[in-house]
Design a protein around this motif. Structure first.
Motif, short mmCIF file in Angstrom:
data_model
loop_
_atom_site.label_atom_id
_atom_site.label_comp_id
_atom_site.label_asym_id
_atom_site.label_seq_id
_atom_site.Cartn_x
_atom_site.Cartn_y
_atom_site.Cartn_z
N PRO A 129 0.84 -1.21 0.00
CA PRO A 129 0.00 0.00 0.00
C PRO A 129 0.87 1.26 0.00
N LEU A 130 0.77 2.03 -1.05
CA LEU A 130 1.59 3.24 -1.18
C LEU A 130 0.83 4.50 -0.80
N HIS A 131 -0.49 4.46 -0.94
CA HIS A 131 -1.27 5.70 -0.77
C HIS A 131 -2.58 5.38 -0.08
N LEU A 171 0.40 2.56 9.32
CA LEU A 171 0.59 2.85 7.90
C LEU A 171 2.06 3.00 7.56
N VAL A 172 2.82 3.63 8.45
CA VAL A 172 4.27 3.72 8.25
C VAL A 172 4.87 2.33 8.16
N ASP A 173 4.49 1.45 9.07
CA ASP A 173 5.02 0.09 9.11
C ASP A 173 4.66 -0.69 7.86
N ALA A 174 3.49 -0.36 7.26
CA ALA A 174 3.05 -1.09 6.07
C ALA A 174 3.67 -0.56 4.78
N GLY A 175 4.32 0.60 4.85
CA GLY A 175 4.97 1.15 3.66
C GLY A 175 4.23 2.27 2.97
N VAL A 176 3.13 2.75 3.57
CA VAL A 176 2.37 3.85 2.97
C VAL A 176 3.22 5.11 2.96
N MET A 177 3.20 5.82 1.84
CA MET A 177 3.99 7.04 1.71
C MET A 177 3.13 8.30 1.56
N GLY A 178 1.95 8.16 0.94
CA GLY A 178 1.12 9.33 0.66
C GLY A 178 -0.22 9.26 1.34
N LEU A 179 -0.69 10.42 1.81
CA LEU A 179 -2.01 10.55 2.42
C LEU A 179 -2.79 11.66 1.73
N LEU A 180 -4.03 11.37 1.36
CA LEU A 180 -4.97 12.40 0.95
C LEU A 180 -5.95 12.58 2.09
N PHE A 218 -3.94 -2.67 10.53
CA PHE A 218 -3.97 -2.41 9.10
C PHE A 218 -3.35 -3.58 8.33
N LYS A 219 -2.21 -4.07 8.78
CA LYS A 219 -1.55 -5.17 8.07
C LYS A 219 -2.43 -6.42 8.05
N ALA A 220 -3.11 -6.71 9.16
CA ALA A 220 -3.97 -7.90 9.19
C ALA A 220 -5.07 -7.79 8.15
N LEU A 221 -5.68 -6.63 8.03
CA LEU A 221 -6.73 -6.44 7.04
C LEU A 221 -6.16 -6.47 5.63
N TRP A 222 -5.02 -5.83 5.43
CA TRP A 222 -4.46 -5.67 4.08
C TRP A 222 -3.91 -6.99 3.53
N TYR A 223 -3.36 -7.80 4.39
CA TYR A 223 -2.68 -9.01 3.91
C TYR A 223 -3.38 -10.32 4.28
N GLU A 224 -4.32 -10.30 5.22
CA GLU A 224 -4.90 -11.55 5.67
C GLU A 224 -6.41 -11.64 5.46
N SER A 225 -7.06 -10.52 5.13
CA SER A 225 -8.50 -10.51 4.97
C SER A 225 -8.95 -11.30 3.74
N GLU A 226 -9.92 -12.19 3.93
CA GLU A 226 -10.48 -12.91 2.78
C GLU A 226 -11.20 -11.95 1.85
N LYS A 227 -11.78 -10.90 2.42
CA LYS A 227 -12.52 -9.93 1.61
C LYS A 227 -11.61 -9.25 0.60
N ILE A 228 -10.44 -8.76 1.06
CA ILE A 228 -9.58 -8.04 0.12
C ILE A 228 -8.93 -9.00 -0.88
N ALA A 229 -8.71 -10.24 -0.46
CA ALA A 229 -8.18 -11.23 -1.41
C ALA A 229 -9.18 -11.47 -2.54
N GLU A 230 -10.46 -11.50 -2.18
CA GLU A 230 -11.51 -11.66 -3.18
C GLU A 230 -11.59 -10.43 -4.08
#
Length: 409
Positions: free
Chosen positions: A23-25, A63-72, A280-292
């Motif tokens: 996740p970059l942004h 978000l820092v830990d996940a690698g996000v760089m930009g925020l709107l 955030f990491k659990a949702l981004w990398y482990e959620s079945e929803k986002i994988a779908e």
């Protein structure tokens, strides 16, 4: 020899981010509350159990830990929160590249000083028209036009990059055309949007305040005007492969609502989960929803209404709008179909203007009438065919060889 310049390196970096779902942004709405009553606003549920500042600071660290760089950072209007400036300071202290969307009416000299000191990447303000009456027919707040322009001038004077954002609708169908020149005079950039989207209850009735097909094409062309020398013909535009993802939503970018729910993007109202309940990491990398959600590619649409379309490789597919309109993020959206054909038609009309050496005409002018009363473009003919249920694989002929009735007759 392989390319090794900045563009090649950027491409390699983005390819890697997409492949690994880095996740970059993140687009983050601090609140959905707003003191303006804009007629085109997609938010219907204004009151949320909003995250408090310590919760938001904790999510910033995630978000820092996940690698996000930009925020709107957006809303509603973010500055309705008394701790908005504290949040922005916390974000900048963590080295996020921060952009803000606001109507600007709360930006006085003191706040402009604070924002300038933060080193923001950009502040975007909505300016609907050069005519205050037209602008305020959208916001429904007297005096809001002058306050927004005053905020823009304050920020520009302090070295902050400012962008005017102008959606085009029936309420500003004349005065939008001059906003670009107004932005130039003030020292701001300008972004036009020819489309009105559905509201957050998945109701597309809101789209009816948008202008006519031809007028929307005109707005698209005006947006292309600064880059008109680089406008491609449809024949020269490359097609995206069917295996490609449609966009960055849920892969390299995400959206956080005021109450801490994580979504693929602001248009894709299918929540991944709550950041109050999961990291955030659990949702981004482990959620079945986002994988779908990440299974949706351009190929997903071929068997669900888009097979045989001449613009499959160029379509601006939007899983979020498809989900809102059909319940299936990988099904054809009539709204997106219209928008894509309109964009392609605008490109064709811009090429006609380039050949004639003519400027983009003002809305309602004789030149605009003449432009759109001329022969329909290939994209217009194709869209008419799709609306009539006539599209077929045989439509994939060299551009210009399919003759379909003029959609305006």
């Amino acid at each position: 020899m392989a390319e090794c310049g900045p563009e090649a390196k950027l491409g390699t970096f983005l390819d890697h981010a997409f492949e690994k779902a880095i996740p970059l942004h993140v687009h983050w709405d601090l609140t959905w509350r707003c003191d303006h009553k804009c007629v085109h606003c997609y938010l219907t549920d204004r009151r949320q159990p909003e995250l408090i500042l310590p919760e938001m600071e904790g999510i910033l660290d995630q978000l820092v830990d996940a690698g996000v760089m930009g925020l709107l950072v957006s809303g509603g209007d973010p500055f309705l929160r008394p701790d908005a400036l504290d949040f922005l300071k916390a974000a900048r202290a963590r080295d996020f590249d921060v952009k803000i969307n606001t109507h600007g009416n709360f930006i006085d000299d003191a706040l402009a000083d604070e924002l300038a000191a933060l080193g923001l990447a950009r502040v975007s303000v909505s300016v609907y028209s050069v005519d205050p009456a037209e602008h305020e027919a959208v916001t429904l707040v007297p005096g809001s036009h002058q306050k927004t322009l005053d905020a823009a001038r304050r920020l520009v004077a302090r070295g902050v990059e400012v962008q005017f954002k102008t959606p085009v609708m029936v309420h500003n169908k004349v005065g939008w055309f001059g906003v670009g020149e107004l932005a130039r005079e003030i020292g701001a950039k300008w972004e036009l949007d020819a489309s009105i989207v559905n509201d957050d209850q998945l109701d597309f009735g809101l789209c009816s305040i948008g202008v006519h097909f031809s007028e929307r094409m005109l707005a698209m062309m005006k947006g292309m005007e600064p880059h008109r020398a680089h406008v491609h013909t449809l024949e020269s535009m490359p097609d995206a492969p069917s295996s490609a993802r449609t966009c960055s939503a849920g892969t390299v970018s995400g959206y956080i609502s005021p109450d801490g729910r994580l979504f693929p993007c602001i248009n894709w109202r299918d929540p991944i989960g709550s950041l109050r309940e999961h990291s955030f990491k659990a949702l981004w990398y482990e959620s079945e929803k986002i994988a779908e959600q990440r299974q949706v590619t351009r190929a997903s649409y071929l068997d669900k209404g888009c097979g045989g379309c001449a613009f499959h490789g160029k379509c601006g597919y939007c899983p979020g709008i498809s989900h809102a309109e059909t319940g299936d993020p990988g099904a054809r959206s009539p709204y997106v179909c219209e928008r894509t054909h309109m964009t392609m038609a605008a490109l064709e009309h811009m090429n006609r203007l380039n050949e004639a050496g003519a400027p983009v005409p003002a809305p309602g002018s004789p030149e605009a009438e003449a432009l759109f009363d001329g022969p329909p473009t290939f994209a217009e003919r194709q869209f008419h065919a799709r609306k009539q249920g006539l599209a077929r694989p045989a439509d994939r002929l060299p551009l210009g060889l399919v003759q379909i009735v003029d959609p305006r007759r």
